[in-house]
Design an enzyme around this catalytic site. Structure first.
Site, PDB file in Angstrom:
ATOM      1  N   THR A  86      11.685 -31.885 -11.339  1.00  0.00           N
ATOM      2  CA  THR A  86      12.728 -31.270 -12.181  1.00  0.00           C
ATOM      3  C   THR A  86      12.462 -31.612 -13.637  1.00  0.00           C
ATOM      4  O   THR A  86      11.844 -32.631 -13.945  1.00  0.00           O
ATOM      5  CB  THR A  86      14.134 -31.730 -11.740  1.00  0.00           C
TER       6      THR A  86
ATOM      7  N   ASP B 270      11.502 -26.899  -4.803  1.00  0.00           N
ATOM      8  CA  ASP B 270      11.727 -26.791  -6.254  1.00  0.00           C
ATOM      9  C   ASP B 270      13.219 -26.699  -6.567  1.00  0.00           C
ATOM     10  O   ASP B 270      14.011 -26.277  -5.714  1.00  0.00           O
ATOM     11  CB  ASP B 270      10.969 -25.582  -6.810  1.00  0.00           C
ATOM     12  N   ASP B 271      13.563 -27.042  -7.823  1.00  0.00           N
ATOM     13  CA  ASP B 271      14.993 -27.180  -8.123  1.00  0.00           C
ATOM     14  C   ASP B 271      15.716 -25.858  -8.369  1.00  0.00           C
ATOM     15  O   ASP B 271      16.935 -25.849  -8.533  1.00  0.00           O
ATOM     16  CB  ASP B 271      15.218 -28.154  -9.299  1.00  0.00           C
ATOM     17  N   ASP B 272      14.987 -24.748  -8.412  1.00  0.00           N
ATOM     18  CA  ASP B 272      15.657 -23.483  -8.728  1.00  0.00           C
ATOM     19  C   ASP B 272      15.754 -22.524  -7.538  1.00  0.00           C
ATOM     20  O   ASP B 272      16.275 -21.422  -7.679  1.00  0.00           O
ATOM     21  CB  ASP B 272      14.961 -22.792  -9.915  1.00  0.00           C
TER      22      ASP B 272
ATOM     23  N   GLU C 102      -0.857 -23.855  -3.813  1.00  0.00           N
ATOM     24  CA  GLU C 102      -0.442 -24.062  -2.420  1.00  0.00           C
ATOM     25  C   GLU C 102      -1.663 -24.056  -1.494  1.00  0.00           C
ATOM     26  O   GLU C 102      -1.790 -24.898  -0.609  1.00  0.00           O
ATOM     27  CB  GLU C 102       0.550 -22.984  -1.973  1.00  0.00           C
TER      28      GLU C 102
ATOM     29  N   HIS D  83      13.191 -17.599  -3.528  1.00  0.00           N
ATOM     30  CA  HIS D  83      12.588 -18.083  -4.769  1.00  0.00           C
ATOM     31  C   HIS D  83      13.408 -17.544  -5.953  1.00  0.00           C
ATOM     32  O   HIS D  83      12.935 -16.755  -6.766  1.00  0.00           O
ATOM     33  CB  HIS D  83      11.134 -17.571  -4.813  1.00  0.00           C
TER      34      HIS D  83
END
Ligand code: UGA
Ligand code: MN
Length: 268
Positions: free
Chosen positions: A21, A128-130, A216, A244
């Site tokens: 983050t 991921d933070d979003d 990835e 996403h």
């Protein structure tokens, strides 16, 4: 759904969720949204790594509150700054450099260092933070033996990017269109792996020098040889349980006209 009261808590493998983050206006809002999902998942250990030289007040206060107010104690708060040469400059397109690499590597190092005290049956997920997570995705990934995969919404220029699974429960192709020759054409949110695999491949890390979209694949290639090694989840990869999503930066054109920020003196 997994209900903490109806499952044998002790026997559930721990899900280690790794979240890089960074500081920006929407950070606190994103982390609140995320933490309120994670708190509902039994046996979830959240490893949050700030892209920063130090642990910031914003994140430290949130972590303290999650522990004190909500009794959510399985949180590890780390920090690791992105090297200066990889920081975007004004005007750079947001895809110029990979994101979250150094922070995820920090978490990998932490998992390897602390393995003795961790759950050897655990599973690791890079969240991921979003993004937006359905609680069900954690139940799907919990019993991953090697590397498990599933669809991800709103990524790769499509509504859904997903592994295609044939009768035998084997991944035979992917529906991806963007950079479709990637060895594993999936997003970070579309796979999890057993902690055991991370421990037994002790040198595997995220590389900072892959072309855009190949992070990835570069990471996964260190653990699995071919698509047939992947364990399809979410009803043979037919259910979308993670999206996403990306938060828009707030529009602040009126803010600039103020002498004091509108948030001054508020709990913000
Ligand atoms: C896509 C993938 O979904 C990411 O997993 C991948 O890291 C990224 O591309 C990439 O290009 O490297 P995208 O939505 O474009 O995702 O990336 P972000 O969500 O902006 O960043 C991924 C993670 O890294 C987030 O958790 C974010 O908070 C963190 N991040 C981002 C940092 O720690 N520092 C930054 O400067 C930017
Ligand atoms: Mn994102």
């Amino acid at each position: 759904m997994e209900k903490a009261l109806t499952v044998d808590f002790e026997k559930l493998p721990t899900v280690y969720v790794v979240t890089p983050t960074y500081a920006r206006y929407v950070q606190k809002a994103e982390l609140i949204r995320l933490s309120h999902t994670f708190m509902l998942v039994p046996k979830l250990h959240w490893i949050i790594i700030e892209d920063s030289e130090w642990r910031t007040d914003v994140v430290s206060k949130l972590v303290r509150r999650l522990k004190n107010e909500f009794d959510f104690h399985m949180i590890t708060h780390l920090q690791e700054p992105t090297p200066q040469t990889f920081k975007l400059k004004a005007g750079d397109p947001d895809w110029k450099y990979p994101k979250g690499i150094w922070q995820r590597n920090k978490a990998l190092a932490w998992l390897r260092k602390n393995y003795g005290e961790l759950d050897s049956n655990g599973v690791v997920y890079f969240a991921d933070d979003d993004n937006t997570y359905d609680l069900e995705i954690f139940r799907e990934m919990r019993y991953t033996r090697g590397v498990s995969v599933w669809p991800v919404g709103f990524v790769g220029g499509m509504l859904v990017e997903r592994p295609v699974v044939e009768k035998a429960d084997i991944v035979t192709s992917f529906n991806s269109m963007w950079r479709k020759n990637r060895p594993f054409p999936i997003d970070m949110a579309g796979f999890a792996m057993s902690l055991h695999l991370i421990i037994s491949n002790k040198n595997a890390t995220f590389s900072d020098s892959e072309p855009i979209g190949y992070v990835e694949s570069q990471f996964l290639k260190q653990f699995v040889k071919s698509w047939t090694d992947l364990e399809p989840k979410a009803d043979k990869c037919t259910k979308v349980l993670v999206w996403h999503t990306k938060a828009q930066s707030p529009t602040l054109h009126e803010e600039k006209k103020l002498k004091q920020p509108s948030s001054d003196g508020l709990v913000w």
